[in-house]
Design an enzyme around this catalytic site. Structure first.
Site, PDB file in Angstrom:
ATOM      1  N   TYR A  91      -2.313  -1.162  10.758  1.00  0.00           N
ATOM      2  CA  TYR A  91      -2.426  -1.392   9.313  1.00  0.00           C
ATOM      3  C   TYR A  91      -1.210  -0.829   8.578  1.00  0.00           C
ATOM      4  CZ  TYR A  91      -3.978  -1.379   4.508  1.00  0.00           C
ATOM      5  OH  TYR A  91      -4.031  -1.590   3.148  1.00  0.00           O
ATOM      6  N   SER A  95       0.862  -1.191   0.000  1.00  0.00           N
ATOM      7  CA  SER A  95       0.000   0.000   0.000  1.00  0.00           C
ATOM      8  C   SER A  95       0.894   1.235   0.000  1.00  0.00           C
ATOM      9  CB  SER A  95      -0.861   0.003   1.267  1.00  0.00           C
ATOM     10  OG  SER A  95      -1.477   1.258   1.471  1.00  0.00           O
TER      11      SER A  95
END
Ligand SMILES: NC(=O)c1ccc[n+]([C@@H]2O[C@H](COP(=O)([O-])OP(=O)(O)OC[C@H]3O[C@@H](n4cnc5c(N)ncnc54)[C@H](OP(=O)(O)O)[C@@H]3O)[C@@H](O)[C@H]2O)c1
Length: 253
Positions: A152, A139
């Site tokens: 995360y 990401s």
């Protein structure tokens, strides 16, 4: 012997789009996730449309024995494995101290531990294939700290770092790529309880766009889809980290 590509988290979002892309570019597929009904539907569609072999194996990567069973099935059925796409993952939004501990630990299990475990178990198979590859979905979150989505962001930093190291260790034998999307239309935001976060209101790419770019560029070690995401990562490199985390704190709310 045909060569298969295993895609985790193929039941929705980026994983489903990656399955479509790989099927279109001539890959036989093994699709995995927990929602088997969705996988079966997608498999039937891809068999019909592209004439590829598509197998479905249901697995819960939140359970270490689910990861082991998935790898054992792939090895036992002797599907020649050419590609491993570690895409399954989820996030969680809110201050760390107030979020459920179980969800944070499950996130590390799915985003990090299962990815490492599956890669280690399946590497011997991959190394026997022609032109083998691993595509790990990281990401843009991998490039900085992410207050309000702390675990995360940290999990994706792990995926990026691990992928870069593997790419170097396996250079010339197995291609390893980290796909680093920014906010993308999928079930992610809702599952992370982040739909209202500014991050997702600033515009998203479609899963299809992300998958197309990921597959086309999988010979690169780091792939950041979209000009805006690239600019975000580049500008992050020249911005003091203290400022970056302040900004992240705001847009993750
Ligand atoms: N959307 C974004 O903005 C964005 C941005 C950057 C990176 N990413 C990354 O992209 C990847 C795909 O996410 P997405 O956006 O496509 O979200 P999504 O639509 O929620 O898809 C997540 C996939 O992961 C699977 N999964 C989740 N927990 C699992 C478990 N315990 N066992 C097995 N499979 C599990 C889900 O399948 P089941 O629920 O059927 O098991 C689903 O197929 C993730 O790694 C995510 O971190 C997303």
């Amino acid at each position: 012997m045909s060569q298969y590509t295993l895609i985790t988290g193929a039941s929705s979002g980026i994983g489903e789009s990656l399955a479509r892309e790989y099927a279109e570019s001539g890959h036989d597929l093994i699709l995995t996730a927990r929602r088997t009904d969705r996988l079966e539907k997608l498999a039937a569609e891809l068999r019909e449309r592209h004439g590829r072999s598509v197998e479905v194996v249901s697995a819960d990567l939140g359970d270490p024995s689910g990861v082991a069973e998935l790898a054992d099935t792939v090895i036992a059925r002797d599907w020649g494995l050419q590609g491993l796409v570690n895409n399954a993952g989820f996030g969680d939004s809110g201050p760390f101290a107030k979020r459920p501990r179980e969800k944070q630990l499950a996130m590390i299990q799915v985003n990090v531990t299962a990815l490492v475990d599956l890669t280690h178990r399946l590497l011997p198979q991959l190394q026997r294939a022609q032109a083998p590859f691993i595509l790990n979905v990281a990401s843009v979150a991998a490039f900085q700290a992410g207050p309000n989505m702390a675990v995360y962001y940290a999990s994706k930093a792990f995926v990026l770092s691990f992928s870069e190291s593997l790419a170097e260790e396996l250079r010339g034998r197995v291609s390893v790529s980290a796909l680093c999307p920014g906010p993308t239309d999928s079930e992610f935001a809702e599952r992370a309880e982040a739909s209202k976060a500014k991050l997702f209101k600033m515009g998203t790419m479609t899963s299809q766009q992300v998958a197309e770019i990921g597959v086309k560029n999988q010979n690169r070690t780091i792939v950041i889809p979209g000009v805006r995401n690239k600019m975000m990562v580049w500008s992050g490199k020249v911005t003091p980290r203290a400022l970056l985390r302040r900004v992240a704190y705001r847009i993750n709310r």
